[in-house]
Design an enzyme around this catalytic site. Sequence first.
Site, PDB file in Angstrom:
ATOM      1  N   ASP A   1       0.808  -1.214   0.000  1.00  9.50           N
ATOM      2  CA  ASP A   1       0.000   0.000   0.000  1.00  9.50           C
ATOM      3  C   ASP A   1       0.844   1.269   0.000  1.00  9.50           C
ATOM      4  O   ASP A   1       0.378   2.332   0.377  1.00  9.50           O
ATOM      5  CB  ASP A   1      -0.939   0.004   1.220  1.00  9.50           C
ATOM      6  CG  ASP A   1      -0.197   0.026   2.546  1.00  9.50           C
ATOM      7  OD1 ASP A   1       1.048  -0.055   2.542  1.00  9.50           O
ATOM      8  OD2 ASP A   1      -0.863   0.133   3.593  1.00  9.50           O
TER       9      ASP A   1
ATOM     10  N   CYS B   1       4.933  -0.382   2.544  1.00  4.38           N
ATOM     11  CA  CYS B   1       5.501  -1.707   2.810  1.00  4.38           C
ATOM     12  C   CYS B   1       6.878  -1.647   3.461  1.00  4.38           C
ATOM     13  O   CYS B   1       7.170  -2.445   4.344  1.00  4.38           O
ATOM     14  CB  CYS B   1       5.517  -2.575   1.562  1.00  4.38           C
ATOM     15  SG  CYS B   1       6.544  -1.956   0.216  1.00  4.38           S
TER      16      CYS B   1
ATOM     17  N   HIS C   1       8.783  -3.592  -3.639  1.00  6.86           N
ATOM     18  CA  HIS C   1       8.024  -4.141  -2.516  1.00  6.86           C
ATOM     19  C   HIS C   1       8.953  -4.787  -1.490  1.00  6.86           C
ATOM     20  O   HIS C   1       9.917  -5.456  -1.842  1.00  6.86           O
ATOM     21  CB  HIS C   1       6.994  -5.173  -2.984  1.00  6.86           C
ATOM     22  CG  HIS C   1       6.133  -5.652  -1.857  1.00  6.86           C
ATOM     23  ND1 HIS C   1       5.156  -4.864  -1.293  1.00  6.86           N
ATOM     24  CD2 HIS C   1       6.134  -6.808  -1.162  1.00  6.86           C
ATOM     25  CE1 HIS C   1       4.576  -5.538  -0.295  1.00  6.86           C
ATOM     26  NE2 HIS C   1       5.155  -6.721  -0.205  1.00  6.86           N
TER      27      HIS C   1
END
Length: 163
Positions: free
Chosen positions: A25, A28, A148
Amino acid sequence: MSGAGAESTSGNHLRQLRAIRIPGDGRCLFRSVVHGAYLRSGKPSPSESLQKELADELRSEVADEFIRRRTDTEWFLEGEFDKYVTQIRKPHVWGGEPELLMCSHVLRMPITVYMSTNASDGLKIIAEYGQEYGKENPIRVLYHGYGHYDALQIPFGKTKSKW
């Protein structure tokens, strides 16, 4: 075993690490670090809502840390310093290496970043931050290479942090 150098050569140790999925979101990196700090302190994993709240708090503290360390950090940030700090305060803006470095200073804890490999152990250390705060039991995060981060956990690990 002492320090991350020993970790990078210990296949058994790396195979013991377990990825903990973190929501993608924009928080991370901060969520992963907060999650890792909780695990390091011996606390149970924070709920997703607490993780989000603590991640936003850490993000704010990281932005403040950039300002405190402006002389040391301004040269390695992309773009104009004040705009960068304003952007990083926004909850959905991705963090990277500069933010990991500042996280280590804010938390006063070492952070080790891993990435998956094709080798038998599956992970390698790609960066270490906050070594001045010790090398034992760092916060461990997994970078996937496409923006990520997930948290990493050593099952049954003993910890000594107070956070």
